[in-house]
Scaffold this motif. Structure first.
Motif, PDB file in Angstrom:
ATOM      1  N   ALA A 129       0.773  -1.197   0.039  1.00  0.00           N
ATOM      2  CA  ALA A 129       0.028   0.043   0.008  1.00  0.00           C
ATOM      3  C   ALA A 129       0.892   1.100   0.009  1.00  0.00           C
ATOM      4  O   ALA A 129       1.994   1.417   0.633  1.00  0.00           O
ATOM      5  N   GLY A 130       0.410   2.202  -0.657  1.00  0.00           N
ATOM      6  CA  GLY A 130       1.049   3.540  -0.788  1.00  0.00           C
ATOM      7  C   GLY A 130       0.370   4.609  -1.262  1.00  0.00           C
ATOM      8  O   GLY A 130      -1.061   4.608  -1.301  1.00  0.00           O
ATOM      9  N   PHE A 131       1.086   5.743  -1.535  1.00  0.00           N
ATOM     10  CA  PHE A 131       0.274   6.827  -1.998  1.00  0.00           C
ATOM     11  C   PHE A 131       0.699   7.346  -3.133  1.00  0.00           C
ATOM     12  O   PHE A 131       1.820   7.252  -3.495  1.00  0.00           O
ATOM     13  N   GLY A 132      -0.064   8.195  -3.880  1.00  0.00           N
ATOM     14  CA  GLY A 132       0.561   9.100  -5.092  1.00  0.00           C
ATOM     15  C   GLY A 132       0.345  10.530  -4.806  1.00  0.00           C
ATOM     16  O   GLY A 132      -1.027  10.748  -4.502  1.00  0.00           O
ATOM     17  N   ALA A 177      13.859   3.373 -10.358  1.00  0.00           N
ATOM     18  CA  ALA A 177      12.875   4.411  -9.785  1.00  0.00           C
ATOM     19  C   ALA A 177      11.437   4.002 -10.027  1.00  0.00           C
ATOM     20  O   ALA A 177      10.539   4.905  -9.833  1.00  0.00           O
ATOM     21  N   ILE A 178      11.117   2.612 -10.074  1.00  0.00           N
ATOM     22  CA  ILE A 178       9.751   2.168 -10.232  1.00  0.00           C
ATOM     23  C   ILE A 178       8.947   2.416  -8.978  1.00  0.00           C
ATOM     24  O   ILE A 178       9.582   2.492  -7.559  1.00  0.00           O
ATOM     25  N   ARG A 229       5.609  10.427  -9.195  1.00  0.00           N
ATOM     26  CA  ARG A 229       5.485  10.048 -10.637  1.00  0.00           C
ATOM     27  C   ARG A 229       4.107   9.177 -10.812  1.00  0.00           C
ATOM     28  O   ARG A 229       3.609   8.721  -9.894  1.00  0.00           O
ATOM     29  N   PRO A 230       3.757   9.544 -12.055  1.00  0.00           N
ATOM     30  CA  PRO A 230       2.214   8.692 -12.323  1.00  0.00           C
ATOM     31  C   PRO A 230       2.686   7.362 -12.294  1.00  0.00           C
ATOM     32  O   PRO A 230       3.742   6.987 -12.698  1.00  0.00           O
ATOM     33  N   GLU A 231       1.723   6.748 -12.059  1.00  0.00           N
ATOM     34  CA  GLU A 231       1.903   5.019 -11.800  1.00  0.00           C
ATOM     35  C   GLU A 231       1.988   4.424 -13.442  1.00  0.00           C
ATOM     36  O   GLU A 231       1.475   4.843 -14.359  1.00  0.00           O
TER      37      GLU A 231
END
Length: 281
Positions: A132-135, A157-158, A163-165
């Motif tokens: 789980a993470g955030f954008g 840097a995946i 940055r946009p997913e």
């Protein structure tokens, strides 16, 4: 005095066999690195207590008291493996007792035991893998912040949250999760074997109460540590805690405390709180 008469005169209790000993190892909290504000369950912090748990004389069993919402898959596997290594070397049974939860990595730890018991209201299962993470892409645009990332390696840097997913990054993540999930499932099947009373539905990440987990074969019975051990080893059984290092206020106030470490710990505490909240705890 004749020695046989002397023996008959001495109190018999002096010759009674001493009571059996059960070491109690608490596995409490999230699984992963520790810090100033939380200990974390990891092999580094538990290697000593695990070893001590298998050392007492007259050792009848080692009891694991588990209260964990999960965390690191690697640390779960390492801790479970170390417990099994000592159990096999000493030929001592291991019995797990679930308190609030043995979920995800917490259930992985429980499967290191030969038998698992839970309370009717315990949370058991969650055999899956989660990320789980955030954008923050929209946020930095609004703030007028430019993100600058320079890498050597096109995939370095995946999953950058600023940055946009990227669909390719997501596919890589899903591949990693699938591999870890397969290892988790294999371990549960190896340890529980024919006691499991379900199929693939056991491995969807769903979790159940202790009573339902018993019906599904994820645990062997319902009960608490004191009642179960006294029934098995007698009322005089001695329970001995394998104590872990304490982390008190003195660590927080120690000279030279790294504030970046403290900030990282605060984030870790928040993440652990989120893990618990998934199960309503």
């Amino acid at each position: 005095m004749d020695r046989y008469k002397l023996l008959s005169w001495l109190p018999l209790k002096r010759f009674r066999e001493p009571p059996p000993v059960v070491s109690v190892l608490r596995l409490d909290g999230g699984i992963g690195p520790g810090g100033t504000l939380r200990r974390g369950l990891n092999l580094k912090s538990l290697a000593g207590p695990i070893e001590r748990a298998f050392q007492p004389k007259r050792l009848a069993a080692v009891a694991l008291v588990i209260n964990s919402p999960g965390g690191s898959a690697a640390q779960s596997a390492l801790i479970a493996k170390r417990i099994r290594q000592w159990a096999d070397e000493k030929q001592v049974p291991v019995i797990a007792f679930v308190e609030d939860a043995a979920a995800s990595g917490g259930y992985w730890l429980a499967c290191a035991a030969d038998e698992i018991y839970a309370d009717e209201a315990s949370i058991v299962g969650s055999i899956g893998v989660i990320f789980a993470g955030f954008g923050f892409v929209g946020l930095i645009d609004k703030l007028g912040v430019e993100r600058r990332v320079h890498t050597a390696g096109t995939r370095k840097a995946i999953l950058d949250p600023f940055r946009p997913e990227n669909p390719a990054d997501v596919e890589t993540l899903k591949t990693l999760q699938a591999e870890i999930h397969e290892g988790f499932k294999a371990y549960v099947r190896e340890r529980r074997g024919p006691r499991l009373k379900g199929g693939d539905e056991l491995f969807t990440g769903e979790f159940w109460t202790g009573r339902r987990a018993f019906e599904l074969g994820l645990v062997d019975g319902l009960g608490d540590i004191r009642s179960q051990l006294r029934a098995r080893f007698g009322e005089k059984v001695q329970l001995r805690a394998a104590i872990r290092e304490r982390r008190g206020l003195s660590r927080l106030l120690r000279p030279g405390l790294d504030t970046s470490e403290l900030a990282s710990d605060l984030l870790a505490v928040g993440e652990e709180r989120l893990l618990w909240s998934r199960f309503g705890l």
